[in-house]
Design an enzyme around this catalytic site. Structure first.
Site, PDB file in Angstrom:
ATOM      1  CD1 TRP A 151     -23.204 -14.961  18.036  1.00  0.00           C
ATOM      2  CD2 TRP A 151     -21.242 -15.922  17.624  1.00  0.00           C
ATOM      3  NE1 TRP A 151     -23.450 -16.253  17.642  1.00  0.00           N
ATOM      4  CE2 TRP A 151     -22.258 -16.868  17.389  1.00  0.00           C
ATOM      5  CE3 TRP A 151     -19.910 -16.319  17.428  1.00  0.00           C
ATOM      6  CZ2 TRP A 151     -22.002 -18.183  16.957  1.00  0.00           C
ATOM      7  CZ3 TRP A 151     -19.642 -17.611  16.996  1.00  0.00           C
ATOM      8  CH2 TRP A 151     -20.689 -18.524  16.770  1.00  0.00           C
ATOM      9  CD  GLU A 248     -21.955 -12.908   5.036  1.00  0.00           C
ATOM     10  OE1 GLU A 248     -22.274 -14.122   5.079  1.00  0.00           O
ATOM     11  OE2 GLU A 248     -21.058 -12.403   5.706  1.00  0.00           O
ATOM     12  CB  CYS A 282     -20.492 -16.949   6.718  1.00  0.00           C
ATOM     13  SG  CYS A 282     -20.833 -15.725   7.934  1.00  0.00           S
TER      14      CYS A 282
END
Ligand code: ADP
Length: 479
Positions: A151, A248, A282
């Site tokens: 998200w 990932e 990330c």
């Protein structure tokens, strides 16, 4: 009040409902439901994979120059729909509207980039040890791709997989996050308008049920996943056949501010990469290791800059710096990480608490100093607007601290001396290292993690190669 819309799946050019349980999608800025989805049942997932399989021969056989035209058309259509898609991102994910617009523009860029790359898939020949033979190595599309996305960048992370796999000649089924389905739906409306052929790109909505149904499907040729390390690991163990995966996953990313650093740049870099998207990236900076000569100065400057960030509802004011965090879990984790640090001797410089704005998930941007490796802030990913700062005395110590986690996604360095910047650049064990900047993720360079942060590359020509496999064709042309 208008009824809450039910978002539907897009399969073979039709918008269809499934029969899974209904889930509410909530605006994190207000706590109010804004859409509904169904957690797609297996029959819906089967239908989507079947549509992608049926479309594969036609799309794979389409001349790459024609595929490029379709991808450019999609890129242009996305540029026309920036606001429409961006509003859905902000309403369900919380990032300020201006940032959401930026995300959609980067998505358009990905389509144009892979439109060009699709015409640049070159094979090669290999000299044989016998006369009259020719070995040709060709690169062919892998086939039907299942993609699961999170998200935090709800359309951009779909786009990397979608543009690269379509460019490669693959067909795809995408399951976006259950928290952000509406921007994915808006994107697929754009794809439909742009004329992507039937069944080439399919959208299945839902949460874990739909996700599990997709990754366990026995008619996929590849799975591409972006999300948490826990889910990625579960997926790696749950495929029904041994097919290529790209992962990932998360990271706890360090920045090293060396003795030779330009302090102004280092503080600005930490501010951007630690707090943008409320730290829900990330590659967000979680841990700052700062040479002792600069330590107190850096802590003070960063604390002041972070304390000045404007937090608010990014739909009401598109220019705020930080919106709410997307889900309550992030609020809880940020609170827990800060509390853990303070309990273990960390110094709260600014922020540190959830803030009560209209029932939204707001967390005050936070800096904690004197963080140690034992604290959660010193090794775990917060995925929220929190940076922990630690002093160091020599470069060996900083490198050891930065490398001492399972995280291998991205690291940042601020150093003006050639010796310090080159040494840090070479010794940091991360897939992306940015020196004197915090933006390693450019479209035409490979982006990917190592260690616990996953494997496989997105972006760059490598991002296209991820959807191609090799064929060795050995021809005897002379007897
Ligand atoms: P994040 O919190 O970063 O979104 P998650 O790993 O929880 O990370 O979710 C990423 C994506 O994976 C979401 O689309 C989610 O619905 C999906 N998902 C969650 N559990 C599973 C599972 N067991 N199998 C496949 N997909 C899953």
């Amino acid at each position: 009040m208008s009824p809450i819309p039910l978002r539907r799946n897009f399969i073979a050019d039709s918008w269809v409902e499934s029969s899974g349980p209904s889930l509410d999608v909530v605006n994190p800025a207000t706590g109010q439901p804004v859409a509904r989805i169904q957690d797609a049942d297996q029959a819906t997932v089967d239908e989507a994979v079947g549509a992608a399989r049926a479309a594969l021969p036609g799309w794979k056989g389409t001349n790459p120059h024609k595929r490029a035209v379709v991808l450019h058309d999609v890129g242009r259509a996305i540029s026309e729909d920036v606001d429409k898609i961006a509003v859905e991102i902000t309403r369900e994910m919380g990032k300020p509207l201006d940032e959401a617009r930026g995300e959609v523009r980067k998505l358009a860029e990905a389509f144009h980039f892979y439109a060009e790359e699709t015409t640049r898939v070159f094979g090669y020949t290999i000299p044989n040890n016998q006369d009259g033979f020719l070995s040709i190595v060709e690169k062919e599309p892998i086939g039907v791709v299942g993609a699961i996305t999170p998200w935090n960048y709800p359309v951009e992370l779909i786009g990397w997989k979608l543009a690269a796999s379509l460019g490669a000649g693959c067909t795809i089924v995408i399951k976006p996050s259950e928290y952000t389905p509406s921007s994915a739906v808006a994107l697929f409306e754009t794809l439909e308008r742009a004329g992507v052929p039937t069944g080439v790109a399919n959208l299945v909505l839902g949460a874990g049920e739909a996700g599990r149904g997709l990754v366990r499907h026995d008619d996929l040729d590849k799975i591409a996943f972006t999300g948490s390390t826990t889910t990625g690991t579960a997926i790696a163990h749950s495929t029904s056949v041994a097919i290529p995966l790209s992962m990932e996953l998360g990271g706890s990313c360090p920045i090293i501010v060396a003795q030779s650093a330009d302090m102004k740049g280092a503080v600005a870099g930490t501010l951007r990469r630690g707090y943008r998207n409320a730290g829900q990236i990330c590659i967000a900076i979680n841990r700052a290791y700062v040479h002792r000569d600069h330590y107190e100065d850096y802590v003070a400057q960063l604390g002041q800059a972070v304390g000045g960030l404007r937090v608010g509802d990014g739909l009401d004011d598109p220019t705020v710096d930080i919106g709410p965090v997307a889900i309550p879990e992030i609020l809880e984790r940020a609170t827990q990480h800060v509390q853990d640090a303070v309990d273990k001797g960390g110094r709260l410089v600014t922020g540190g608490t959830a803030c009560d704005v209209r029932d939204g998930n707001y967390f005050t941007p936070t800096v904690v100093a004197d963080v140690t490796s034992e604290m959660l802030l010193g090794h775990a990913e917060t995925f929220g607007p929190v940076v922990g700062v630690t002093p160091f005395d020599d470069l060996d110590e900083a490198i050891a601290l930065a490398n001492a986690t399972q995280s291998g996604l991205a690291a940042y360095v601020y150093a003006t001396s050639l010796e310090e910047s080159l040494r840090l650049g070479k010794e940091l064990d991360f897939g992306n290292v940015a020196v004197n900047n915090v933006d390693a993720g450019i479209m035409n360079a490979p982006y990917g993690g190592r260690k616990g942060s996953g494997y496989g590359s997105e972006h760059g020509k490598e991002g296209l190669e991820a959807y191609l496999h090799l064929k060795h064709l050995r021809i005897r042309y002379m007897r």
